[in-house]
Design a protein around this motif. Sequence first.
Motif, mmCIF file in Angstrom:
data_model
loop_
_atom_site.group_PDB
_atom_site.id
_atom_site.type_symbol
_atom_site.label_atom_id
_atom_site.label_comp_id
_atom_site.label_asym_id
_atom_site.label_seq_id
_atom_site.Cartn_x
_atom_site.Cartn_y
_atom_site.Cartn_z
ATOM 1 N N ALA A 146 0.844 -1.205 0.000
ATOM 2 C CA ALA A 146 0.000 0.000 0.000
ATOM 3 C C ALA A 146 0.876 1.251 0.000
ATOM 4 O O ALA A 146 0.633 2.196 -0.751
ATOM 5 N N CYS A 147 1.910 1.252 0.832
ATOM 6 C CA CYS A 147 2.836 2.395 0.861
ATOM 7 C C CYS A 147 3.532 2.554 -0.488
ATOM 8 O O CYS A 147 3.623 3.658 -1.025
ATOM 9 N N ASP A 148 4.006 1.445 -1.058
ATOM 10 C CA ASP A 148 4.644 1.496 -2.373
ATOM 11 C C ASP A 148 3.679 2.008 -3.425
ATOM 12 O O ASP A 148 4.049 2.811 -4.280
ATOM 13 N N LEU A 169 -6.491 6.235 3.850
ATOM 14 C CA LEU A 169 -5.967 4.908 3.566
ATOM 15 C C LEU A 169 -4.973 4.451 4.637
ATOM 16 O O LEU A 169 -5.083 3.348 5.175
ATOM 17 N N LEU A 170 -4.014 5.290 4.947
ATOM 18 C CA LEU A 170 -2.993 4.885 5.916
ATOM 19 C C LEU A 170 -3.576 4.732 7.319
ATOM 20 O O LEU A 170 -3.175 3.833 8.059
ATOM 21 N N HIS A 171 -4.552 5.549 7.669
ATOM 22 C CA HIS A 171 -5.180 5.381 8.980
ATOM 23 C C HIS A 171 -6.045 4.121 9.019
ATOM 24 O O HIS A 171 -6.141 3.465 10.057
ATOM 25 N N ARG A 172 -6.637 3.758 7.897
ATOM 26 C CA ARG A 172 -7.392 2.494 7.835
ATOM 27 C C ARG A 172 -6.441 1.326 8.024
ATOM 28 O O ARG A 172 -6.742 0.350 8.699
ATOM 29 N N ILE A 173 -5.266 1.413 7.425
ATOM 30 C CA ILE A 173 -4.271 0.354 7.590
ATOM 31 C C ILE A 173 -3.795 0.293 9.046
ATOM 32 O O ILE A 173 -3.606 -0.792 9.596
ATOM 33 N N LEU A 174 -3.629 1.453 9.670
ATOM 34 C CA LEU A 174 -3.276 1.459 11.102
ATOM 35 C C LEU A 174 -4.347 0.747 11.923
ATOM 36 O O LEU A 174 -4.044 0.020 12.863
#
Length: 180
Positions: A146-148, A169-174
Amino acid sequence: MSKTKKEQIFDAAASTILKEGLSQLTLQQVAEHANMTKAGLLYHFSSKEELIQQMNEHAILCFRQQLETYYETYKHEKAPYVRAYLLATLHDLDMQHTTQLCTSMLATMSFDDALLQPWRAFYAEFKEKAAEEISDPALSQLIRLACDGIWFSEMFQLEPLKREEKNLLLHRILHLLEEG
């Protein structure tokens, strides 16, 4: 904080690639974008390969510094390294360091496969540390990819996400990390 001369050259190289394409990445073009002579550029870098190599090393170093800062902040939380990786990615994107990171990787891919070695080592390190923190290997790879994906969409301007979308997106992954 003012940039060093080498950082100014890295920015000029990134600008050259973004504005004129990788094929125009010559020391002369970089020198012109850095407002210096080619001889001045050669004082810092003896070749285009050395410039790209050091550009990669610098991009990785800057990302590592952010990673370490976030790790220290969250070292008592669940999966602190992976959490730091996510937050450093978001920070990098917010601070527009992505341009240098992406252009150095793009230049590396097109110029010399051996120059990708620092990136390979960095990804191997992530995989190893993520495996120590997360029992589900699919989740750690989902996070890295996801980061890539965010970086690559920025690099190739493939419908890059808006800041709010990246945050979401990144907070959902957290949140997935907390659940997992």
